[in-house]
Design a protein around this motif. Structure first.
Motif, mmCIF file in Angstrom:
data_model
loop_
_atom_site.group_PDB
_atom_site.id
_atom_site.type_symbol
_atom_site.label_atom_id
_atom_site.label_comp_id
_atom_site.label_asym_id
_atom_site.label_seq_id
_atom_site.Cartn_x
_atom_site.Cartn_y
_atom_site.Cartn_z
ATOM 1 N N GLY A 134 0.812 -1.214 0.000
ATOM 2 C CA GLY A 134 0.000 0.000 0.000
ATOM 3 C C GLY A 134 0.841 1.258 0.000
ATOM 4 N N THR A 135 0.184 2.367 0.290
ATOM 5 C CA THR A 135 0.835 3.671 0.291
ATOM 6 C C THR A 135 1.265 4.031 1.709
ATOM 7 N N TYR A 136 2.523 4.397 1.837
ATOM 8 C CA TYR A 136 3.088 4.833 3.112
ATOM 9 C C TYR A 136 3.654 6.232 2.914
ATOM 10 N N TRP A 137 3.865 6.906 4.017
ATOM 11 C CA TRP A 137 4.451 8.249 3.991
ATOM 12 C C TRP A 137 5.537 8.317 5.051
ATOM 13 N N CYS A 138 6.633 8.968 4.714
ATOM 14 C CA CYS A 138 7.627 9.282 5.730
ATOM 15 C C CYS A 138 7.808 10.785 5.714
ATOM 16 N N SER A 153 6.637 23.104 11.768
ATOM 17 C CA SER A 153 5.538 24.049 11.975
ATOM 18 C C SER A 153 4.978 24.386 10.597
ATOM 19 N N GLY A 154 3.685 24.443 10.492
ATOM 20 C CA GLY A 154 3.048 24.594 9.183
ATOM 21 C C GLY A 154 2.853 23.221 8.581
ATOM 22 N N ALA A 155 3.157 23.065 7.313
ATOM 23 C CA ALA A 155 2.991 21.777 6.638
ATOM 24 C C ALA A 155 4.206 20.887 6.888
ATOM 25 N N ASP A 156 3.936 19.609 7.188
ATOM 26 C CA ASP A 156 5.027 18.651 7.362
ATOM 27 C C ASP A 156 5.715 18.402 6.027
ATOM 28 N N ASP A 157 6.995 18.085 6.106
ATOM 29 C CA ASP A 157 7.781 17.699 4.943
ATOM 30 C C ASP A 157 7.621 16.188 4.797
ATOM 31 N N ALA A 158 6.970 15.691 3.714
ATOM 32 C CA ALA A 158 6.690 14.259 3.576
ATOM 33 C C ALA A 158 6.816 13.806 2.130
ATOM 34 N N ILE A 159 7.149 12.533 1.961
ATOM 35 C CA ILE A 159 7.141 11.919 0.639
ATOM 36 C C ILE A 159 6.379 10.604 0.702
ATOM 37 N N SER A 160 5.789 10.242 -0.420
ATOM 38 C CA SER A 160 5.001 9.023 -0.533
ATOM 39 C C SER A 160 5.900 7.859 -0.934
ATOM 40 N N VAL A 161 5.632 6.683 -0.366
ATOM 41 C CA VAL A 161 6.365 5.466 -0.705
ATOM 42 C C VAL A 161 5.332 4.390 -1.017
ATOM 43 N N GLN A 162 5.410 3.821 -2.209
ATOM 44 C CA GLN A 162 4.483 2.748 -2.599
ATOM 45 C C GLN A 162 5.172 1.420 -2.318
ATOM 46 N N VAL A 163 4.592 0.602 -1.445
ATOM 47 C CA VAL A 163 5.163 -0.696 -1.093
ATOM 48 C C VAL A 163 4.322 -1.776 -1.755
ATOM 49 N N SER A 164 4.989 -2.630 -2.539
ATOM 50 C CA SER A 164 4.298 -3.778 -3.134
ATOM 51 C C SER A 164 5.017 -5.037 -2.671
ATOM 52 N N ILE A 165 4.265 -6.101 -2.505
ATOM 53 C CA ILE A 165 4.797 -7.339 -1.942
ATOM 54 C C ILE A 165 4.679 -8.447 -2.982
ATOM 55 N N ASP A 166 5.786 -9.146 -3.229
ATOM 56 C CA ASP A 166 5.785 -10.336 -4.061
ATOM 57 C C ASP A 166 5.985 -11.506 -3.109
ATOM 58 N N PRO A 167 4.964 -12.359 -2.936
ATOM 59 C CA PRO A 167 5.070 -13.427 -1.941
ATOM 60 C C PRO A 167 6.213 -14.397 -2.202
ATOM 61 N N GLY A 168 6.744 -14.437 -3.425
ATOM 62 C CA GLY A 168 7.834 -15.350 -3.745
ATOM 63 C C GLY A 168 9.203 -14.841 -3.346
ATOM 64 N N LEU A 169 9.302 -13.603 -2.939
ATOM 65 C CA LEU A 169 10.606 -13.024 -2.617
ATOM 66 C C LEU A 169 10.727 -12.768 -1.127
ATOM 67 N N ASP A 170 11.935 -12.908 -0.622
ATOM 68 C CA ASP A 170 12.231 -12.551 0.755
ATOM 69 C C ASP A 170 12.660 -11.094 0.730
ATOM 70 N N LEU A 171 11.826 -10.195 1.272
ATOM 71 C CA LEU A 171 12.082 -8.767 1.131
ATOM 72 C C LEU A 171 12.516 -8.133 2.438
ATOM 73 N N LEU A 172 13.377 -7.183 2.301
ATOM 74 C CA LEU A 172 13.701 -6.278 3.400
ATOM 75 C C LEU A 172 13.522 -4.895 2.821
ATOM 76 N N MET A 173 12.525 -4.173 3.313
ATOM 77 C CA MET A 173 12.270 -2.841 2.780
ATOM 78 C C MET A 173 12.853 -1.853 3.770
ATOM 79 N N SER A 174 13.853 -1.166 3.328
ATOM 80 C CA SER A 174 14.492 -0.198 4.185
ATOM 81 C C SER A 174 14.382 1.144 3.504
ATOM 82 N N SER A 175 13.858 2.113 4.208
ATOM 83 C CA SER A 175 13.752 3.414 3.596
ATOM 84 C C SER A 175 14.292 4.476 4.517
ATOM 85 N N ALA A 176 14.828 5.488 3.892
ATOM 86 C CA ALA A 176 15.297 6.632 4.642
ATOM 87 C C ALA A 176 14.818 7.850 3.888
ATOM 88 N N LEU A 177 14.396 8.805 4.561
ATOM 89 C CA LEU A 177 13.825 9.975 3.922
ATOM 90 C C LEU A 177 14.923 10.786 3.249
#
Length: 151
Positions: free
Chosen positions: A67-71, A76-100
């Motif tokens: 799904g859609t995640y945000w970091c 003050s005012g509007a937060d600084d954010a970016i969208s991250v789309q995470v998709s899962i392939d059940p056949g793969l062993d995934l490690l999703m590491s994100s840094a803004l």
């Protein structure tokens, strides 16, 4: 993905949430002002204030985690954010590491599921070694025969 936040934002709260929009998403984890690693369930957040980055790691991903995640960074005012789309392939062993990172992001998959890594290991390296072998074989020193039979 690597997100480098600006100078002066070291002590700001960093966060990771899930939802269609950053202003209405459900917080999964938030940093502390101290900059230490925070872990909640299968999600951890490390705020490296001296390096001006923060990293979010999701462990033991399931199909329902897609799904859609945000970091982002609380400001003050509007937060600084970016969208991250995470998709899962059940056949793969995934490690999703994100840094803004300023305006860009990328998910890091385990090396064996990365197509560029597979091309490097199984195509580019053997091809390079074959070409190197051919060049060395062609340029090998030739034995010179003495007294070659002539007149």
């Amino acid at each position: 993905m690597a997100y480098f936040f600006g100078f002066g934002q070291e002590t700001y709260i960093k966060w990771w949430c899930r939802g269609e929009a950053s202003h209405s998403c459900r917080d999964l984890i938030r940093s502390t002002r101290s900059g230490e690693k925070v872990k909640k369930n299968r999600v951890s957040l490390r705020d490296n204030q001296s390096n001006h980055t923060f990293t979010v790691t999701m462990e033991k991903l399931r199909e329902g985690d897609a799904g859609t995640y945000w970091c982002g960074i609380d400001r003050s005012g509007a937060d600084d954010a970016i969208s991250v789309q995470v998709s899962i392939d059940p056949g793969l062993d995934l490690l999703m590491s994100s840094a803004l990172s300023e305006g860009s992001g990328a998910a890091v998959l385990s090396l064996l599921s990365n197509i560029h890594f597979l091309l490097l290991v199984f195509l580019k390296v053997p091809l390079f070694l074959s070409m190197l072998g051919a060049v060395l074989w062609v340029n090998r020193p030739q034995k010179v025969r003495e007294g070659g039979g002539g007149s």
